[in-house]
Design an enzyme around this catalytic site. Structure first.
Site, PDB file in Angstrom:
ATOM      1  N   ASP A 103      -3.354  -1.281 -13.745  1.00  0.00           N
ATOM      2  CA  ASP A 103      -4.133  -0.054 -13.898  1.00  0.00           C
ATOM      3  C   ASP A 103      -3.300   1.120 -14.388  1.00  0.00           C
ATOM      4  O   ASP A 103      -3.853   2.106 -14.880  1.00  0.00           O
ATOM      5  CB  ASP A 103      -4.804   0.305 -12.562  1.00  0.00           C
ATOM      6  N   HIS A 128       1.152  -3.822  -5.767  1.00  0.00           N
ATOM      7  CA  HIS A 128       0.210  -4.929  -5.945  1.00  0.00           C
ATOM      8  C   HIS A 128       0.313  -5.866  -4.762  1.00  0.00           C
ATOM      9  O   HIS A 128       1.396  -6.072  -4.215  1.00  0.00           O
ATOM     10  CB  HIS A 128       0.510  -5.695  -7.241  1.00  0.00           C
TER      11      HIS A 128
HETATM   12  N1  COA Z   1       2.099   4.336  -3.239  1.00  0.00           N
HETATM   13  C1  COA Z   1       2.743   4.613  -2.092  1.00  0.00           C
HETATM   14  N2  COA Z   1       2.988   3.693  -1.148  1.00  0.00           N
HETATM   15  C2  COA Z   1       2.555   2.438  -1.379  1.00  0.00           C
HETATM   16  C3  COA Z   1       1.898   2.081  -2.568  1.00  0.00           C
HETATM   17  C4  COA Z   1       1.675   3.084  -3.516  1.00  0.00           C
HETATM   18  N3  COA Z   1       1.043   2.831  -4.659  1.00  0.00           N
HETATM   19  N4  COA Z   1       1.595   0.771  -2.531  1.00  0.00           N
HETATM   20  C5  COA Z   1       2.040   0.316  -1.346  1.00  0.00           C
HETATM   21  N5  COA Z   1       2.622   1.331  -0.673  1.00  0.00           N
HETATM   22  C6  COA Z   1       3.239   1.243   0.656  1.00  0.00           C
HETATM   23  C7  COA Z   1       2.171   1.348   1.732  1.00  0.00           C
HETATM   24  O1  COA Z   1       1.944   2.687   2.129  1.00  0.00           O
HETATM   25  C8  COA Z   1       2.771   0.521   2.849  1.00  0.00           C
HETATM   26  O2  COA Z   1       3.690   1.317   3.535  1.00  0.00           O
HETATM   27  P1  COA Z   1       3.837   1.196   5.151  1.00  0.00           P
HETATM   28  O3  COA Z   1       4.216  -0.228   5.391  1.00  0.00           O
HETATM   29  O4  COA Z   1       4.876   2.183   5.474  1.00  0.00           O
HETATM   30  O5  COA Z   1       2.480   1.520   5.696  1.00  0.00           O
HETATM   31  C9  COA Z   1       3.572  -0.549   2.112  1.00  0.00           C
HETATM   32  O6  COA Z   1       3.824  -0.035   0.804  1.00  0.00           O
HETATM   33  C10 COA Z   1       2.788  -1.837   1.958  1.00  0.00           C
HETATM   34  O7  COA Z   1       1.498  -1.524   1.495  1.00  0.00           O
HETATM   35  P2  COA Z   1       0.214  -2.395   1.823  1.00  0.00           P
HETATM   36  O8  COA Z   1      -0.991  -1.531   1.713  1.00  0.00           O
HETATM   37  O9  COA Z   1       0.389  -3.182   3.075  1.00  0.00           O
HETATM   38  O10 COA Z   1       0.297  -3.439   0.664  1.00  0.00           O
HETATM   39  P3  COA Z   1      -0.899  -4.143  -0.022  1.00  0.00           P
HETATM   40  O11 COA Z   1      -0.448  -5.470  -0.456  1.00  0.00           O
HETATM   41  O12 COA Z   1      -2.152  -4.130   0.789  1.00  0.00           O
HETATM   42  O13 COA Z   1      -1.090  -3.127  -1.220  1.00  0.00           O
HETATM   43  C11 COA Z   1      -2.206  -2.177  -2.960  1.00  0.00           C
HETATM   44  C12 COA Z   1      -1.517  -3.420  -2.447  1.00  0.00           C
HETATM   45  C13 COA Z   1      -2.573  -2.429  -4.420  1.00  0.00           C
HETATM   46  C14 COA Z   1      -3.495  -1.954  -2.172  1.00  0.00           C
HETATM   47  C15 COA Z   1      -1.266  -0.957  -2.829  1.00  0.00           C
HETATM   48  O14 COA Z   1      -0.055  -1.182  -3.509  1.00  0.00           O
HETATM   49  C16 COA Z   1      -1.921   0.319  -3.298  1.00  0.00           C
HETATM   50  O15 COA Z   1      -2.653   0.952  -2.554  1.00  0.00           O
HETATM   51  N6  COA Z   1      -1.676   0.730  -4.593  1.00  0.00           N
HETATM   52  C17 COA Z   1      -2.306   1.877  -5.148  1.00  0.00           C
HETATM   53  C18 COA Z   1      -3.704   1.530  -5.627  1.00  0.00           C
HETATM   54  C19 COA Z   1      -3.686   0.661  -6.859  1.00  0.00           C
HETATM   55  O16 COA Z   1      -2.966   0.910  -7.812  1.00  0.00           O
HETATM   56  N7  COA Z   1      -4.537  -0.359  -6.847  1.00  0.00           N
HETATM   57  C20 COA Z   1      -4.691  -1.264  -7.961  1.00  0.00           C
HETATM   58  C21 COA Z   1      -4.120  -2.611  -7.658  1.00  0.00           C
HETATM   59  S1  COA Z   1      -4.132  -3.660  -9.076  1.00  0.00           S
END
Ligand code: COA
Length: 384
Positions: free
Chosen positions: A320, A262
């Site tokens: 989710d 998240h």
């Molecule tokens: N699975 C695998 N790796 C994940 C992950 C997941 N669900 N969520 C984050 N990471 C990793 C990313 O790959 C990233 O790794 P890196 O630094 O080596 O590239 C690191 O954690 C940070 O991720 P980042 O995308 O910068 O964090 P964010 O704050 O933008 O991410 C989300 C938030 C929700 C977009 C992300 O956790 C995600 O994509 N989750 C899956 C989709 C999801 O469940 N969305 C619903 C949200 S309520």
């Protein structure tokens, strides 16, 4: 804008406005709506009470709740041409495309003033909240080749939603499950879809246009699409013992584990425990359905493996994750999960739109230009 400017990609940690509607405390894992903790609201308040809280600023007393429920119930039916339009749509159409389009279409049946604007007020908000479940349930039946079922006015918002899907009044456990789900999803501060709604409203576009923006933004699997994607994973895993290998394989392929992680929470999403409890109870109610046990194992392995992969990033189950087993056990197809999310979040979207309109300033950020420097125009005959 000059080069060398610090760019906040994704606006992480950037404060772009204020709201009295909800507060996400990501470090401690607390979510409150107008000061009420969702840990208190989830077991004690209905979706109608929470929608009233968001729109009117206080929990309703018994008289106010009765009036609010009556207005919601009276606004449930869709204009007949929108049902006809849905019947003309290919049955293979993606549910969110249908929901977004039909919601936008609601504006066609509402009077406009001389500037082409619809009234955006608490009543149009209630109208949109009331009709969102009708749109989703109607499309569910139409795509299955069935006649839509007219909403009933004597059922709760949650019970009527399930009734419109099947024609059967749901059991108490089913009604409570969807009601609590809608409560938990009702608002979440400046999440992407709500922000999108506020940006649209800030141009002084009306509530129908702003909600349509929000619906489009909700669609992606980094936001509202994650529950559908989680369900796809549960189906692919098939049984709890296959969950660990699945996580390793996904990570090896460079994929994200849907329903995990998240932007705001650095602990487990506070909504996950409520949804997990519902998923567990529903699984038992359905004669030990497999979705909850698979999800439980998937969370265990995902949390452990992601902690090893990303020791500096705390990645836990988000809202989710357990939405998937809950909605699956309620018989809702995976590709409609984002639509059910919208049925809850519409309460927050409309409240945010009204909050934005009440004290508006156009939201218009800047970008750091990274293209070529200014140069001469090239006439068409001279272009390569
Ligand atoms: N699975 C695998 N790796 C994940 C992950 C997941 N669900 N969520 C984050 N990471 C990793 C990313 O790959 C990233 O790794 P890196 O630094 O080596 O590239 C690191 O954690 C940070 O991720 P980042 O995308 O910068 O964090 P964010 O704050 O933008 O991410 C989300 C938030 C929700 C977009 C992300 O956790 C995600 O994509 N989750 C899956 C989709 C999801 O469940 N969305 C619903 C949200 S309520």
């Amino acid at each position: 804008m000059s080069t060398g400017t610090v760019v906040d990609r994704g606006l992480e940690g950037v404060v772009v406005g204020s709201t009295v509607l909800s507060n996400v405390e990501g470090q401690v894992g607390r979510l409150t709506y107008r000061g009420y903790d969702i840990d208190d609201l989830a077991p004690n308040a209905t979706f109608e009470e929470v929608a009233h809280l968001l729109l009117y600023g206080h929990l309703p007393n018994a008289t106010e709740l009765k009036a609010f429920k009556a207005e919601l119930a009276a606004r449930r039916s869709l204009p007949a041409p929108l049902i006809t339009a849905m019947q003309a749509v290919p049955k293979t159409a993606w549910p969110m495309d249908v929901i977004r389009t039909v919601t936008s279409g609601l504006a066609l049946f509402v009077p406009v003033n001389s500037h082409g604007e619809h009234v955006s007020d608490v009543h149009s908000a209630i109208e949109l909240i009331a009709k969102m479940t009708t749109i989703l349930a109607s499309w569910d039946r139409i795509r299955r080749g069935l006649e839509p079922i007219e909403p009933r006015t004597d059922l709760s918002h949650a019970a009527n939603f399930l009734y419109m899907r099947t024609g059967k009044v749901p059991s108490e456990i089913e009604e409570d499950a969807i009601d609590t789900y809608l409560v938990l999803l009702a608002d979440h501060s400046y999440n992407a879809s709500t922000f999108s709604a506020r940006v649209t409203a800030s141009t002084r576009a009306d509530i129908y246009a702003s909600v349509t923006s929000a619906l489009a933004t909700l669609t992606g699997d980094l936001h509202g699409g994650a529950a559908s994607a989680t369900y796809t994973n549960l189906v692919a895993i098939g049984s709890p013992d296959k969950a660990e290998k699945f996580v390793h394989d996904e990570i090896a392929k460079g994929n994200r584990i849907m329903g995990m992680g998240h932007r705001e929470y650095r602990v487990r999403d506070p909504r996950a425990k409520h949804l997990e409890a519902i998923a567990q109870a529903l699984s038992k109610h359905m004669g030990n359905s497999k979705w909850y046990p698979i999800a439980r194992e998937l969370e265990n392995h995902s949390q452990r493996i992601l902690a090893a992969e990303h020791p500096d990033r705390k990645i836990y189950a988000n809202v989710d994750f357990y939405t998937a087993p809950v909605l699956a056990d309620l018989g809702i197809p995976g590709d409609e999960f984002t639509g059910v999310f919208a049925c809850g979040r519409i309460a927050g979207w409309t409240a945010h739109i009204l909050e934005q309109l009440a004290d508006n300033r156009l939201i218009r950020p800047q970008a750091s230009y990274s293209g070529p420097p200014p140069g001469p125009f090239v006439p068409i005959g001279s272009r390569k």
